[in-house]
Write a protein that holds these residues in place. Sequence first.
Motif, PDB file in Angstrom:
ATOM      1  N   THR A   1       0.857  -1.186   0.000  1.00  0.00           N
ATOM      2  CA  THR A   1       0.000   0.000   0.000  1.00  0.00           C
ATOM      3  C   THR A   1       0.897   1.242   0.000  1.00  0.00           C
ATOM      4  O   THR A   1       2.120   1.135   0.167  1.00  0.00           O
TER       5      THR A   1
ATOM      6  N   VAL B   1      -0.628  -5.212 -10.670  1.00  0.00           N
ATOM      7  CA  VAL B   1      -1.573  -4.513  -9.794  1.00  0.00           C
ATOM      8  C   VAL B   1      -2.984  -4.569 -10.400  1.00  0.00           C
ATOM      9  O   VAL B   1      -3.972  -4.798  -9.708  1.00  0.00           O
ATOM     10  N   GLY B   2      -3.060  -4.397 -11.722  1.00  0.00           N
ATOM     11  CA  GLY B   2      -4.368  -4.426 -12.390  1.00  0.00           C
ATOM     12  C   GLY B   2      -5.068  -5.765 -12.199  1.00  0.00           C
ATOM     13  O   GLY B   2      -6.272  -5.825 -11.970  1.00  0.00           O
TER      14      GLY B   2
ATOM     15  N   LEU C   1      -6.537  -5.969  -8.809  1.00  0.00           N
ATOM     16  CA  LEU C   1      -7.749  -5.155  -8.678  1.00  0.00           C
ATOM     17  C   LEU C   1      -8.943  -5.796  -9.378  1.00  0.00           C
ATOM     18  O   LEU C   1     -10.081  -5.639  -8.943  1.00  0.00           O
TER      19      LEU C   1
ATOM     20  N   GLU D   1      -9.945  -8.444  -6.866  1.00  0.00           N
ATOM     21  CA  GLU D   1     -10.565  -7.850  -5.681  1.00  0.00           C
ATOM     22  C   GLU D   1     -10.870  -6.367  -5.925  1.00  0.00           C
ATOM     23  O   GLU D   1     -10.071  -5.491  -5.605  1.00  0.00           O
ATOM     24  N   PRO D   2     -12.037  -6.072  -6.481  1.00  0.00           N
ATOM     25  CA  PRO D   2     -12.345  -4.693  -6.871  1.00  0.00           C
ATOM     26  C   PRO D   2     -12.364  -3.702  -5.702  1.00  0.00           C
ATOM     27  O   PRO D   2     -12.217  -2.500  -5.917  1.00  0.00           O
TER      28      PRO D   2
ATOM     29  N   LEU E   1     -10.216  -3.577  -3.312  1.00  0.00           N
ATOM     30  CA  LEU E   1      -8.842  -3.322  -2.871  1.00  0.00           C
ATOM     31  C   LEU E   1      -8.412  -1.896  -3.212  1.00  0.00           C
ATOM     32  O   LEU E   1      -8.836  -1.332  -4.215  1.00  0.00           O
ATOM     33  N   ASN E   2      -7.582  -1.348  -2.347  1.00  0.00           N
ATOM     34  CA  ASN E   2      -7.067   0.006  -2.563  1.00  0.00           C
ATOM     35  C   ASN E   2      -6.421   0.123  -3.959  1.00  0.00           C
ATOM     36  O   ASN E   2      -5.456  -0.579  -4.249  1.00  0.00           O
ATOM     37  N   PRO E   3      -6.958   0.994  -4.821  1.00  0.00           N
ATOM     38  CA  PRO E   3      -6.412   1.082  -6.183  1.00  0.00           C
ATOM     39  C   PRO E   3      -4.999   1.673  -6.226  1.00  0.00           C
ATOM     40  O   PRO E   3      -4.345   1.609  -7.263  1.00  0.00           O
TER      41      PRO E   3
END
Lengths: 525, 405
Positions: A93, A120-121, A124, A127-128, A130-132
């Motif tokens: 993070t 990272v994409g 995401l 897990e949508p 999750l902190n982008p």
Amino acid sequence: MQTIETEVLVIGGGATGVGVARDAALRGFATVLVERKDLAEGTTGRYHGLLHSGGRYAVKDPQAARECAAENGVLRRIAADCIEDTGGLFVTTPWDDVEFGDRFLAGCAATGVGVEEIEVGAALVREPALNPDIRRAFLVADASMDAWKLAWACARSAVEHGARVLTYHRVTEVLRNGDAVAGVVTVDVRTGVTLTVRAQVTVNATGAWAGQLAALAGCRPVDVVPGKGIMIAMNHRIVNTVLNRCTMPSDGDIIVPIRTVSVVGTTDSPVTDPDQLEVTQAEVDHMLDEGEKLVPGFRKARALRVWAGARPLFGAKEPGDEKTRDITRAHTLLDHRQRDGLDGFVTITGGKATTFRLMAEETMDLVARMASPGTDRPCRTATLPLPDSEPGAYYAVGSRLAQRERHLLDDQLVCECELVSRRDLTEALDRRPTANIDDIRRALRLGMGPCQGGFCTYRATGILHHQERLDQATANRALLDFLQERWKGLAPILYGDQLRQARLDDWLYQGLLDVEHLPAAAGAP
Amino acid sequence: MEDPVRASLDHCVKCTICETACPVAQVTPLFPGPKYEGPQAERFRQPGASADHSVDYCSGCGICSQVCPHGVKIAEINSRARAAYKAEVGAPLRDRVLARPGVTGPMGSPVAPVVNRVMANGPARWVLERAVGLHHSAPVPPYAPRSFQRWARSHRRGAGVHPDGRSVVYFHGCSTNWFEPDLGRMVVAVLERNGVQVRVPDQGCCGLPLQSNGLFEPARRTLRHLAHDLAAGGGDEPVVASSSSCGLMLKREGREILGLADEDLRAMGERTYDICEFLLDLHDQGALDTDFRRLPLRVLYHAPCQQRGHAMGTPALDLLRLVPGMEVVESAGGCCGIAGTYGLKKEKYGIAMAVGEPLFEQVRTGNPDVVACDGETCRWQITAASDHSSVHPVALLFWAYGLEL
């Protein structure tokens, strides 16, 4: 006073204790397990439910990482029904050092922890919520594990192989025969009846309470520091993959999706008494703030319940003079003959739920040498699946819903939140007669959902009374005890939706049913 | 950030108000109720692993979300669960056909005499029921000989409409186009009577039948296409819809149920009006011609569930009460049961009829001259079940103005 004789006596009904009992029974030893409360009511039933991949310890505690990685594979084979194969992510993070990811990869490689760095994409997409703004993501074999189910399956397996499992039997005295421990005296806390268990070898598997039991046995102090960790269950699965911060283990850096909830944890602070674990507002706030870093909006989600568990951490000098997080998470096996000149007594403590089976194996390797020297009774627990578990057939979060859908027309729903039906309740009671709704809760998860017993407690109590399992005063007592138990975990997180729920529940029980003035039996001991 | 529709399940305190208001759960045990399907079952769902099928018995009326005092998006959660379930198990041919009036319309309309005779033929309907599961008694309207769009293309602006005056885009919907073109002509005439210029761009379906049958991907494409068509050649004039359910797709459901985040769709939703809402706004501005002739009719007005989803009150009721001599009674609420295509299906027809029975009984005993209702499938259901004629409220205004087709 009744006395029973056995070869192996296990004290403690947590994961370690039931694991030792199962291991002993499978090796053919006459085995008795005594537990002062219900199975998995202590630390085992109060953790976040993570089956470690080992990733969490890959940098800091290589031995623990190695053990976790190996046992993760074993438990997936023997306990699939207790495990949901969620997978796990370690993510960097904006608050974490990007370089740590390299150390993490190296640590995993050195300890045999399977890991793959992913885009990272891709993390995401998986897990949508999750902190982008995460900068790195690593996929590991973390999973979630139902510790109650696991403990009961181990106990059932032990019983199937001849063991006796005695819950609600508290040890009041450790019997000595000169320089040897000869067994224990217990009291059934429900009936007050005492029972003596004589054994060739007594295993102290009481975890965070191991120091207390060792003191009863009269050996040198066993230095177990209970490390308090708090956990908050959020009302639903905000994520479906275990999320970890890719950094040195710290407070509030993990979210575990388990059954219907997401559990954020945890803290780590030394305490003197594992039976006195208070949760402070500051700790709750800290957890929520940390959860927010992994999943933006986490604070807005509904907190269901908070609780604390006591890790059994071996080796600290005194509470307060060092941080318990730095003690190894690997376990400790003490042979008191070598250590204290006390025969027939071993202590197994430390460790974690993920490595419970390994701990049991090592313990029984030692016990087998003590109890039947010269014979070869190999451990069988690494390959023999637990009852109802088939390798690869993992638990799925939708399984209860699917089961409920099959019985929409022929069975009544008692606990709406956790989808417990009247038949489930009756069958659980047939398996295990009890006057304690909290026992039913651990078996069925009754009362563990959003309303925290608001709508199911009176139904379940009514059914128990209707079936003449409880008389009126005992039923009322059971209702009050259960509500009181639920309330303990609610008080520190009363805000937002859960506060609204608590008000509605309060109207039901205080306003409509006036429960505090019911004619109730005296409190259970 | 977590999806807000799913996240809304956190607000449920199990008060059970939604379950007591659900018209379907009251008549069949096959549907365990909105609380069960919504905030409860949702906790056991994860992507790609549907465990429940009973959600298919939700009619999608949306009453649960309307009555929830805590803001749980119950109907939206249930619609999405059904879509996930359908995506995994597949939708039957019947549902895929019923869900596409924008495709079947152009096919049926040119051969209307043939199709209409088949659909009005008892034995043929039994065969259809056996073959595809369309209930033999389900109210299926006849195709009109000439579509509304064909009429609109040749329509000249009415007298009294100033080219620089107020102007709207008319979203007529599939039913007006293929089954009730006269309603479209009445809407245009009533608007023009009030000096409003009406543009009728070529347009297709809004995707609602696709959505309610759990076919989200084609529903999204269809709705986007519609928004594009309605925006063609125009600025930001209001969009006026005469189908309350289709209008709601533009206003809200496309975003909240289908999860479409398009900015232009959001903007169009904000300038979309139900026809009665629009006319009542005109009245509030003093711009509605209230020179109605006396129309001594006893009218029972029924607001469809989807109309209530607009959260705009009952503008139709207010408008009809402007007509001298008209005696308007509002129905005692309740759902007519049809819920778009739900009540057409063999396995759900009986449920739909049971849901609507209190309303039908009110129609039978009240014996009004006509039933006014903003939803087309509701009108067909009410007429079929109660043997009373039903019309869109605008039709009554049209007659009250003394207009003729």
